[in-house]
Design a protein around this motif. Sequence first.
Motif: not given
Length: 83
Positions: A28, A66, A68, A70, A72-78
Amino acid sequence: MSNFYCEYCGTKSASISGLTANSCHRHPLGSGKGKHKLYEGSEKSKYSCKYCGTSASTISGLTANSCHRHPIGTGKGKHVAAL
């Protein structure tokens, strides 16, 4: 013999020490900025994301994309494999 997997990338190792001694390319904090983290769940035929429910046949396949939903936000985490 048991297999041990990284929670972040799905790398497989025959020992916990062998797994956690190496850097993880999907950590991360960024590639090479942290070690593999032991996935504490059991081996399964399908792994599901604990945030959105997306599934894949391997941890590696699941965590490659990614999530949607997550935290920490959409597209910001796996995607993260549920235990």
